[in-house]
Design an enzyme around this catalytic site. Structure first.
Site, PDB file in Angstrom:
ATOM      1  N   HIS A 104      -2.630  -3.232  -3.409  1.00 36.12           N
ATOM      2  CA  HIS A 104      -4.016  -2.990  -3.012  1.00 36.12           C
ATOM      3  C   HIS A 104      -4.915  -2.903  -4.244  1.00 36.12           C
ATOM      4  CE1 HIS A 104      -6.916  -0.291  -0.448  1.00 36.12           C
ATOM      5  NE2 HIS A 104      -7.545  -1.267  -1.041  1.00 36.12           N
TER       6      HIS A 104
ATOM      7  N   LYS B  59      -8.855   2.257  -6.849  1.00 33.44           N
ATOM      8  CA  LYS B  59      -7.883   3.250  -6.384  1.00 33.44           C
ATOM      9  C   LYS B  59      -6.519   2.881  -6.930  1.00 33.44           C
ATOM     10  CE  LYS B  59      -8.899   2.833  -2.010  1.00 33.44           C
ATOM     11  NZ  LYS B  59      -8.868   3.039  -0.594  1.00 33.44           N
TER      12      LYS B  59
ATOM     13  N   TYR C  93      -2.821  -0.961   8.397  1.00 33.67           N
ATOM     14  CA  TYR C  93      -1.586  -1.640   7.995  1.00 33.67           C
ATOM     15  C   TYR C  93      -0.891  -2.267   9.191  1.00 33.67           C
ATOM     16  CZ  TYR C  93      -2.345   2.161   4.619  1.00 33.67           C
ATOM     17  OH  TYR C  93      -2.906   3.063   3.753  1.00 33.67           O
TER      18      TYR C  93
ATOM     19  N   CYS D 162      -3.630   2.864  -5.268  1.00 37.64           N
ATOM     20  CA  CYS D 162      -2.757   2.336  -4.216  1.00 37.64           C
ATOM     21  C   CYS D 162      -2.140   0.999  -4.625  1.00 37.64           C
ATOM     22  CB  CYS D 162      -3.580   2.177  -2.942  1.00 37.64           C
ATOM     23  SG  CYS D 162      -2.677   1.521  -1.537  1.00 37.64           S
TER      24      CYS D 162
ATOM     25  N   HIS E 238       0.845  -1.197   0.000  1.00 38.70           N
ATOM     26  CA  HIS E 238       0.000   0.000   0.000  1.00 38.70           C
ATOM     27  C   HIS E 238       0.879   1.246   0.000  1.00 38.70           C
ATOM     28  CE1 HIS E 238      -3.712  -2.071   1.529  1.00 38.70           C
ATOM     29  NE2 HIS E 238      -2.826  -2.864   2.116  1.00 38.70           N
TER      30      HIS E 238
END
Length: 138
Positions: free
Chosen positions: A114, A122, A38, A124, A10
């Protein structure tokens, strides 16, 4: 220990100067999360900070948290919040070090980003994990 299927990379989608405490505060105060997003965060200087025990389930990817360990580098956006792979050399080195350590413990775990999970919309971690792993011969 729970069965680990994924090692998920991430970015925090914040400036590289953002503190871990402010990120954790955001999760709790704004998002209302009981657990952090995380297990590890990597500062711009390469320092790896274990922010949550890997035995516990973090909130990294909706629907995929039980079998995952989540690793984020602080950064991932430009000054206008657009996705940008702005990992420092120290962060990249720390990612490699941590991934090697985790792969020893969980040899069958898949390293992925991710954004590579289904229904994730997204950028990420702001870089293509599979391409990067090939580039570093991982």
């Amino acid at each position: 220990m729970r069965a680990i299927k994924y090692l998920v990379l991430h970015c925090t989608a914040t400036p590289q100067t953002t503190t871990i405490e402010s990120i954790k505060d955001y999760w709790k105060r704004v998002l209302g999360w009981k657990n952090p997003g995380y297990h590890f965060m990597i500062k711009a200087n390469g320092e790896i900070v274990n922010t949550f025990p890997i035995e516990n389930i973090a909130n990294g990817v909706a629907g995929y948290n039980t079998p995952s360990i989540h690793i984020a580098y602080i950064g991932g956006v430009d000054a206008k919040n657009n996705p940008l792979d702005n990992r420092t050399d120290a962060q990249k080195a720390s990612q490699i070090k941590l991934l090697k350590e985790l792969k020893l413990k969980f040899p069958t775990a898949i390293i992925t980003g991710h954004r590579d999970f289904p229904k994730v919309n997204k950028a990420c971690p702001s870089f293509d994990v599979k391409t990067w792993l090939k580039q570093i011969n991982f």
